[in-house]
Design a protein around this motif. Structure first.
Motif, PDB file in Angstrom:
ATOM      1  N   ALA A 168      -5.747 -10.784  16.215  1.00  0.00           N
ATOM      2  CA  ALA A 168      -5.032 -11.280  15.029  1.00  0.00           C
ATOM      3  C   ALA A 168      -3.531 -11.079  15.192  1.00  0.00           C
ATOM      4  CB  ALA A 168      -5.514 -10.550  13.781  1.00  0.00           C
ATOM      5  N   ASN A 169      -2.757 -11.990  14.626  1.00  0.00           N
ATOM      6  CA  ASN A 169      -1.305 -11.884  14.636  1.00  0.00           C
ATOM      7  C   ASN A 169      -0.837 -11.532  13.230  1.00  0.00           C
ATOM      8  OD1 ASN A 169       1.451 -12.101  14.843  1.00  0.00           O
ATOM      9  ND2 ASN A 169       1.454 -14.206  15.597  1.00  0.00           N
ATOM     10  N   LEU A 170      -0.391 -10.284  13.063  1.00  0.00           N
ATOM     11  CA  LEU A 170       0.151  -9.812  11.796  1.00  0.00           C
ATOM     12  C   LEU A 170       1.603  -9.388  11.977  1.00  0.00           C
ATOM     13  CD1 LEU A 170      -3.139  -8.494  11.737  1.00  0.00           C
ATOM     14  CD2 LEU A 170      -2.355  -8.720   9.410  1.00  0.00           C
ATOM     15  N   SER A 171       2.257  -9.972  12.965  1.00  0.00           N
ATOM     16  CA  SER A 171       3.651  -9.621  13.230  1.00  0.00           C
ATOM     17  C   SER A 171       4.508  -9.973  12.017  1.00  0.00           C
ATOM     18  CB  SER A 171       4.168 -10.347  14.472  1.00  0.00           C
ATOM     19  OG  SER A 171       4.115 -11.746  14.289  1.00  0.00           O
ATOM     20  N   ASN A 172       5.394  -9.052  11.681  1.00  0.00           N
ATOM     21  CA  ASN A 172       6.319  -9.210  10.559  1.00  0.00           C
ATOM     22  C   ASN A 172       5.637  -9.439   9.215  1.00  0.00           C
ATOM     23  OD1 ASN A 172       8.746  -8.961  12.187  1.00  0.00           O
ATOM     24  ND2 ASN A 172       8.118 -10.922  13.043  1.00  0.00           N
ATOM     25  N   ALA A 173       4.356  -9.124   9.109  1.00  0.00           N
ATOM     26  CA  ALA A 173       3.644  -9.251   7.838  1.00  0.00           C
ATOM     27  C   ALA A 173       3.977  -8.060   6.946  1.00  0.00           C
ATOM     28  CB  ALA A 173       2.137  -9.308   8.078  1.00  0.00           C
ATOM     29  N   ASN A 174       3.933  -8.280   5.642  1.00  0.00           N
ATOM     30  CA  ASN A 174       4.120  -7.197   4.686  1.00  0.00           C
ATOM     31  C   ASN A 174       2.740  -6.715   4.258  1.00  0.00           C
ATOM     32  OD1 ASN A 174       4.768  -5.407   2.690  1.00  0.00           O
ATOM     33  ND2 ASN A 174       5.881  -6.856   1.419  1.00  0.00           N
ATOM     34  N   LEU A 175       2.360  -5.533   4.759  1.00  0.00           N
ATOM     35  CA  LEU A 175       1.060  -4.934   4.464  1.00  0.00           C
ATOM     36  C   LEU A 175       1.238  -3.676   3.623  1.00  0.00           C
ATOM     37  CD1 LEU A 175      -0.039  -5.617   8.045  1.00  0.00           C
ATOM     38  CD2 LEU A 175      -1.455  -6.309   6.125  1.00  0.00           C
ATOM     39  N   THR A 176       2.271  -3.641   2.798  1.00  0.00           N
ATOM     40  CA  THR A 176       2.525  -2.487   1.946  1.00  0.00           C
ATOM     41  C   THR A 176       1.317  -2.230   1.058  1.00  0.00           C
ATOM     42  OG1 THR A 176       4.904  -2.943   1.911  1.00  0.00           O
ATOM     43  CG2 THR A 176       4.039  -1.535   0.169  1.00  0.00           C
ATOM     44  N   GLY A 177       0.787  -1.020   1.128  1.00  0.00           N
ATOM     45  CA  GLY A 177      -0.344  -0.631   0.297  1.00  0.00           C
ATOM     46  C   GLY A 177      -1.666  -1.282   0.668  1.00  0.00           C
ATOM     47  N   ALA A 178      -1.730  -1.989   1.778  1.00  0.00           N
ATOM     48  CA  ALA A 178      -2.964  -2.668   2.181  1.00  0.00           C
ATOM     49  C   ALA A 178      -4.009  -1.664   2.659  1.00  0.00           C
ATOM     50  CB  ALA A 178      -2.679  -3.679   3.284  1.00  0.00           C
ATOM     51  N   ASP A 179      -5.272  -1.998   2.452  1.00  0.00           N
ATOM     52  CA  ASP A 179      -6.382  -1.172   2.923  1.00  0.00           C
ATOM     53  C   ASP A 179      -6.965  -1.826   4.169  1.00  0.00           C
ATOM     54  OD1 ASP A 179      -8.683   0.265   3.435  1.00  0.00           O
ATOM     55  OD2 ASP A 179      -9.475   0.109   1.397  1.00  0.00           O
ATOM     56  N   LEU A 180      -6.699  -1.191   5.314  1.00  0.00           N
ATOM     57  CA  LEU A 180      -7.219  -1.657   6.594  1.00  0.00           C
ATOM     58  C   LEU A 180      -8.225  -0.659   7.147  1.00  0.00           C
ATOM     59  CD1 LEU A 180      -3.685  -2.596   7.466  1.00  0.00           C
ATOM     60  CD2 LEU A 180      -5.459  -4.218   8.015  1.00  0.00           C
ATOM     61  N   GLY A 181      -8.769   0.188   6.292  1.00  0.00           N
ATOM     62  CA  GLY A 181      -9.714   1.204   6.728  1.00  0.00           C
ATOM     63  C   GLY A 181     -10.914   0.597   7.431  1.00  0.00           C
ATOM     64  N   GLN A 182     -11.304   1.210   8.535  1.00  0.00           N
ATOM     65  CA  GLN A 182     -12.463   0.839   9.342  1.00  0.00           C
ATOM     66  C   GLN A 182     -12.354  -0.539   9.988  1.00  0.00           C
ATOM     67  OE1 GLN A 182     -15.899   1.489   6.845  1.00  0.00           O
ATOM     68  NE2 GLN A 182     -15.644   3.700   6.939  1.00  0.00           N
ATOM     69  N   CYS A 183     -11.138  -1.048  10.113  1.00  0.00           N
ATOM     70  CA  CYS A 183     -10.929  -2.335  10.782  1.00  0.00           C
ATOM     71  C   CYS A 183     -11.026  -2.185  12.290  1.00  0.00           C
ATOM     72  CB  CYS A 183      -9.555  -2.906  10.441  1.00  0.00           C
ATOM     73  SG  CYS A 183      -9.479  -3.700   8.854  1.00  0.00           S
ATOM     74  N   LYS A 184     -11.318  -3.273  12.927  1.00  0.00           N
ATOM     75  CA  LYS A 184     -11.310  -3.362  14.375  1.00  0.00           C
ATOM     76  C   LYS A 184     -10.019  -4.078  14.744  1.00  0.00           C
ATOM     77  CE  LYS A 184     -14.837  -4.604  17.536  1.00  0.00           C
ATOM     78  NZ  LYS A 184     -15.891  -5.591  17.868  1.00  0.00           N
ATOM     79  N   LEU A 185      -9.081  -3.333  15.363  1.00  0.00           N
ATOM     80  CA  LEU A 185      -7.764  -3.874  15.697  1.00  0.00           C
ATOM     81  C   LEU A 185      -7.595  -3.909  17.212  1.00  0.00           C
ATOM     82  CD1 LEU A 185      -5.653  -1.962  13.008  1.00  0.00           C
ATOM     83  CD2 LEU A 185      -6.632  -4.257  12.867  1.00  0.00           C
TER      84      LEU A 185
END
Length: 160
Positions: free
Chosen positions: A65-82
């Motif tokens: 995934a491309n999340l470059s320069n994304a605003n993920l303030t307060g996002a829940d990415l728990g248990q993600c596969k990165l």
């Protein structure tokens, strides 16, 4: 579903996309903030520059995934596969990255202020230029090939 269909559904105030196949969709620059993407395949998705403030992506597959320069303030990415995900320049302020599997992930220049990163696996993750790395609680994190701001690579057989 393609990016156009996602935008159409978003315009009708739909916010829970947990049962939708968004694999490889390009929604760069969009603003799907506070959306729900739980336990779905988002591999290859392009969220570059997107506003994902307070989005719930828990358990999602964000491989390539491309999340470059994304605003993920307060996002829940728990248990993600990165795996091979690109977070370069992303704002991860107060984001939850607990129990995440990072491998070959680019987090260079990311803002990690007050981010939660516990019980994770960091394999060949590039954090060069990342901000606030020293303030993170790394409890239970296992590290292999982590590249820090100064270019230092860290390997740890046990918890870091």
């Amino acid at each position: 579903m393609n990016g156009e269909e996602l935008r159409r559904r978003y315009a009708t105030k739909e916010r829970d996309f947990s049962a939708v196949n968004l694999r490889g969709v390009n929604i760069s620059g969009s603003e799907p903030m506070e959306d729900i993407f739980i336990d779905i395949d988002l591999s290859g998705i392009n969220f570059s520059g997107a506003n994902l403030t307070n989005a719930i992506l828990a358990g999602a597959n964000l491989t390539d995934a491309n999340l470059s320069n994304a605003n993920l303030t307060g996002a829940d990415l728990g248990q993600c596969k990165l795996i091979r995900a690109n977070f370069s320049g992303a704002n991860l302020t107060k984001a939850c990255l607990d129990a995440v599997k990072f491998r070959d992930t680019n987090m260079s220049g990311a803002n990690l202020r007050s981010a939660s990163i516990t019980q994770t696996q960091l394999g060949n993750t590039n954090m060069s230029g990342a901000k606030y790395v020293s303030n993170i609680d790394w409890t239970g994190t296992r590290v292999k090939g982590l590249v820090l701001k100064d270019g230092t690579a860290i390997d740890s057989d046990g918890d870091w």
